[in-house]
Design a protein around this motif. Structure first.
Motif, PDB file in Angstrom:
ATOM      1  N   TRP A 120      57.436 117.130  30.471  1.00 55.40           N
ATOM      2  CA  TRP A 120      58.568 117.951  30.876  1.00 55.40           C
ATOM      3  C   TRP A 120      59.839 117.135  30.972  1.00 55.40           C
ATOM      4  O   TRP A 120      60.927 117.695  31.102  1.00 55.40           O
ATOM      5  N   ALA A 121      59.737 115.799  30.912  1.00 58.59           N
ATOM      6  CA  ALA A 121      60.925 114.945  30.999  1.00 58.59           C
ATOM      7  C   ALA A 121      61.803 115.155  29.769  1.00 58.59           C
ATOM      8  O   ALA A 121      61.322 115.248  28.653  1.00 58.59           O
ATOM      9  N   GLY A 122      63.087 115.232  30.006  1.00 59.49           N
ATOM     10  CA  GLY A 122      64.034 115.428  28.919  1.00 59.49           C
ATOM     11  C   GLY A 122      64.768 116.742  29.059  1.00 59.49           C
ATOM     12  O   GLY A 122      64.810 117.340  30.131  1.00 59.49           O
ATOM     13  N   THR A 123      65.352 117.190  27.971  1.00 58.37           N
ATOM     14  CA  THR A 123      66.169 118.394  27.956  1.00 58.37           C
ATOM     15  C   THR A 123      65.451 119.517  27.231  1.00 58.37           C
ATOM     16  O   THR A 123      64.910 119.308  26.143  1.00 58.37           O
ATOM     17  N   SER A 124      65.438 120.692  27.840  1.00 56.60           N
ATOM     18  CA  SER A 124      64.860 121.877  27.206  1.00 56.60           C
ATOM     19  C   SER A 124      65.725 123.083  27.585  1.00 56.60           C
ATOM     20  O   SER A 124      66.659 122.952  28.375  1.00 56.60           O
ATOM     21  N   HIS A 125      65.400 124.247  27.018  1.00 56.10           N
ATOM     22  CA  HIS A 125      66.305 125.383  27.171  1.00 56.10           C
ATOM     23  C   HIS A 125      65.563 126.684  27.461  1.00 56.10           C
ATOM     24  O   HIS A 125      64.441 126.888  26.992  1.00 56.10           O
ATOM     25  N   GLY A 126      66.237 127.554  28.206  1.00 60.80           N
ATOM     26  CA  GLY A 126      65.786 128.914  28.456  1.00 60.80           C
ATOM     27  C   GLY A 126      64.816 129.049  29.609  1.00 60.80           C
ATOM     28  O   GLY A 126      64.277 128.072  30.122  1.00 60.80           O
ATOM     29  N   PRO A 127      64.573 130.295  30.032  1.00 57.04           N
ATOM     30  CA  PRO A 127      63.647 130.543  31.147  1.00 57.04           C
ATOM     31  C   PRO A 127      62.250 129.984  30.894  1.00 57.04           C
ATOM     32  O   PRO A 127      61.603 129.508  31.826  1.00 57.04           O
ATOM     33  N   GLN A 128      61.791 130.002  29.641  1.00 55.89           N
ATOM     34  CA  GLN A 128      60.460 129.485  29.352  1.00 55.89           C
ATOM     35  C   GLN A 128      60.365 127.986  29.630  1.00 55.89           C
ATOM     36  O   GLN A 128      59.316 127.487  30.014  1.00 55.89           O
ATOM     37  N   ALA A 129      61.467 127.266  29.471  1.00 58.50           N
ATOM     38  CA  ALA A 129      61.477 125.836  29.806  1.00 58.50           C
ATOM     39  C   ALA A 129      61.232 125.648  31.301  1.00 58.50           C
ATOM     40  O   ALA A 129      60.473 124.764  31.708  1.00 58.50           O
ATOM     41  N   PHE A 130      61.851 126.494  32.123  1.00 58.06           N
ATOM     42  CA  PHE A 130      61.658 126.412  33.567  1.00 58.06           C
ATOM     43  C   PHE A 130      60.197 126.693  33.913  1.00 58.06           C
ATOM     44  O   PHE A 130      59.568 125.946  34.660  1.00 58.06           O
ATOM     45  N   LEU A 131      59.661 127.758  33.360  1.00 57.79           N
ATOM     46  CA  LEU A 131      58.260 128.129  33.644  1.00 57.79           C
ATOM     47  C   LEU A 131      57.284 127.115  33.060  1.00 57.79           C
ATOM     48  O   LEU A 131      56.341 126.696  33.731  1.00 57.79           O
ATOM     49  N   GLY A 132      57.493 126.717  31.815  1.00 57.36           N
ATOM     50  CA  GLY A 132      56.572 125.797  31.142  1.00 57.36           C
ATOM     51  C   GLY A 132      56.575 124.409  31.751  1.00 57.36           C
ATOM     52  O   GLY A 132      55.514 123.813  31.970  1.00 57.36           O
ATOM     53  N   ASN A 133      57.761 123.894  32.044  1.00 58.33           N
ATOM     54  CA  ASN A 133      57.848 122.552  32.619  1.00 58.33           C
ATOM     55  C   ASN A 133      57.171 122.494  33.983  1.00 58.33           C
ATOM     56  O   ASN A 133      56.356 121.609  34.252  1.00 58.33           O
ATOM     57  N   LEU A 134      57.497 123.438  34.843  1.00 59.58           N
ATOM     58  CA  LEU A 134      56.895 123.436  36.181  1.00 59.58           C
ATOM     59  C   LEU A 134      55.406 123.765  36.118  1.00 59.58           C
ATOM     60  O   LEU A 134      54.611 123.192  36.854  1.00 59.58           O
ATOM     61  N   GLY A 135      55.027 124.669  35.229  1.00 60.38           N
ATOM     62  CA  GLY A 135      53.604 124.992  35.064  1.00 60.38           C
ATOM     63  C   GLY A 135      52.802 123.772  34.640  1.00 60.38           C
ATOM     64  O   GLY A 135      51.712 123.509  35.166  1.00 60.38           O
ATOM     65  N   THR A 136      53.348 122.994  33.709  1.00 58.38           N
ATOM     66  CA  THR A 136      52.664 121.773  33.256  1.00 58.38           C
ATOM     67  C   THR A 136      52.588 120.754  34.376  1.00 58.38           C
ATOM     68  O   THR A 136      51.559 120.099  34.573  1.00 58.38           O
ATOM     69  N   MET A 137      53.670 120.620  35.135  1.00 56.83           N
ATOM     70  CA  MET A 137      53.649 119.677  36.262  1.00 56.83           C
ATOM     71  C   MET A 137      52.491 119.984  37.201  1.00 56.83           C
ATOM     72  O   MET A 137      51.770 119.085  37.628  1.00 56.83           O
ATOM     73  N   PHE A 138      52.304 121.256  37.510  1.00 55.39           N
ATOM     74  CA  PHE A 138      51.296 121.615  38.504  1.00 55.39           C
ATOM     75  C   PHE A 138      49.891 121.725  37.920  1.00 55.39           C
ATOM     76  O   PHE A 138      48.943 121.972  38.656  1.00 55.39           O
ATOM     77  N   THR A 139      49.731 121.461  36.611  1.00 56.93           N
ATOM     78  CA  THR A 139      48.383 121.257  36.073  1.00 56.93           C
ATOM     79  C   THR A 139      47.981 119.794  36.247  1.00 56.93           C
ATOM     80  O   THR A 139      46.804 119.471  36.160  1.00 56.93           O
ATOM     81  N   ARG A 140      48.962 118.933  36.493  1.00 56.12           N
ATOM     82  CA  ARG A 140      48.701 117.493  36.634  1.00 56.12           C
ATOM     83  C   ARG A 140      48.771 116.997  38.070  1.00 56.12           C
ATOM     84  O   ARG A 140      48.242 115.932  38.363  1.00 56.12           O
ATOM     85  N   TRP A 141      49.462 117.713  38.925  1.00 59.67           N
ATOM     86  CA  TRP A 141      49.609 117.323  40.324  1.00 59.67           C
ATOM     87  C   TRP A 141      49.285 118.497  41.234  1.00 59.67           C
ATOM     88  O   TRP A 141      49.586 119.651  40.913  1.00 59.67           O
ATOM     89  N   ASP A 142      48.734 118.190  42.396  1.00 59.58           N
ATOM     90  CA  ASP A 142      48.657 119.153  43.487  1.00 59.58           C
ATOM     91  C   ASP A 142      49.890 118.927  44.351  1.00 59.58           C
ATOM     92  O   ASP A 142      50.169 117.795  44.754  1.00 59.58           O
ATOM     93  N   ASN A 143      50.615 119.983  44.616  1.00 59.16           N
ATOM     94  CA  ASN A 143      51.798 119.902  45.463  1.00 59.16           C
ATOM     95  C   ASN A 143      51.345 119.906  46.918  1.00 59.16           C
ATOM     96  O   ASN A 143      50.867 120.915  47.414  1.00 59.16           O
ATOM     97  N   GLN A 144      51.482 118.781  47.587  1.00 58.01           N
ATOM     98  CA  GLN A 144      51.091 118.687  48.991  1.00 58.01           C
ATOM     99  C   GLN A 144      52.242 119.012  49.932  1.00 58.01           C
ATOM    100  O   GLN A 144      52.008 119.427  51.065  1.00 58.01           O
ATOM    101  N   GLU A 145      53.440 118.803  49.457  1.00 58.09           N
ATOM    102  CA  GLU A 145      54.605 119.054  50.312  1.00 58.09           C
ATOM    103  C   GLU A 145      55.854 119.110  49.432  1.00 58.09           C
ATOM    104  O   GLU A 145      56.012 118.298  48.520  1.00 58.09           O
ATOM    105  N   PHE A 146      56.709 120.072  49.683  1.00 60.14           N
ATOM    106  CA  PHE A 146      58.001 120.177  48.999  1.00 60.14           C
ATOM    107  C   PHE A 146      58.982 120.705  50.022  1.00 60.14           C
ATOM    108  O   PHE A 146      58.882 121.851  50.452  1.00 60.14           O
ATOM    109  N   ASN A 147      59.899 119.848  50.453  1.00 60.77           N
ATOM    110  CA  ASN A 147      60.823 120.216  51.515  1.00 60.77           C
ATOM    111  C   ASN A 147      62.264 120.088  51.055  1.00 60.77           C
ATOM    112  O   ASN A 147      62.682 119.015  50.608  1.00 60.77           O
ATOM    113  N   VAL A 148      62.991 121.167  51.161  1.00 62.34           N
ATOM    114  CA  VAL A 148      64.433 121.141  50.945  1.00 62.34           C
ATOM    115  C   VAL A 148      65.064 120.782  52.283  1.00 62.34           C
ATOM    116  O   VAL A 148      64.822 121.456  53.287  1.00 62.34           O
ATOM    117  N   THR A 149      65.847 119.702  52.299  1.00 64.68           N
ATOM    118  CA  THR A 149      66.484 119.287  53.545  1.00 64.68           C
ATOM    119  C   THR A 149      67.951 119.717  53.610  1.00 64.68           C
ATOM    120  O   THR A 149      68.466 119.960  54.688  1.00 64.68           O
TER     121      THR A 149
END
Length: 153
Positions: A48-77
């Motif tokens: 997902w690193a690099g530049t991509s375009h459109g809503p599918q890039a948002f869904l695909g990039n984040l979807g791929t990230m979460f096939t490789r990592w378990d999100n244990q914590e995500f905090n907006v400060t």
């Protein structure tokens, strides 16, 4: 009643993988920049690193990230806006599914919202730490300054 740029970003952050929400708040030609504009070596580790375009890039990039990592914590400060620009800061903790390594990192996101649509997003994190969550073995020999001794990491 129209949504402010900060409200649009908040809606996206609460629904990262919901195609209906992503398609409703992300412009068809939106630019998504993750970690860098283009780095072939890093892209092999994190596609997902690099530049991509459109809503599918948002869904695909984040979807791929979460096939490789378990999100244990995500905090907006902190999140604030100035006109069309929204800045988001925080931290996360991920656990790699391949090696069960846990990594923590601060993050920052710059989002541009025009006419209630995300048109640009730039996501930055500690790429060294997150890539290292997939590091099985090996080391680098590094020399950071001229005339100094190289060292192993």
């Amino acid at each position: 009643m129209s949504a402010s740029p900060i409200e649009v970003v908040g809606q996206w952050l609460q629904n990262l993988l919901d195609p209906d929400v992503v398609n409703s708040v992300v412009a068809p030609d939106a630019t998504y920049v993750s970690l860098n504009t283009e780095n072939a070596e890093l892209n092999k580790i994190m596609p997902w690193a690099g530049t991509s375009h459109g809503p599918q890039a948002f869904l695909g990039n984040l979807g791929t990230m979460f096939t490789r990592w378990d999100n244990q914590e995500f905090n907006v400060t902190t999140m604030f806006a100035s006109d069309e620009n929204v800045a988001v800061f925080g931290g996360f903790r991920y656990k790699s599914k391949s090696l069960a390594k846990v990594v923590s990192s601060p993050f920052s996101i710059l989002v541009k919202v025009v006419d209630e649509k995300v048109t640009y997003l730039q996501f930055l994190e500690d790429s060294y730490a997150t890539a290292a969550s997939f590091r099985k073995d090996g080391s680098w020999t590094v020399q950071t300054e001229p005339g100094t001794e190289p060292f192993q990491v």
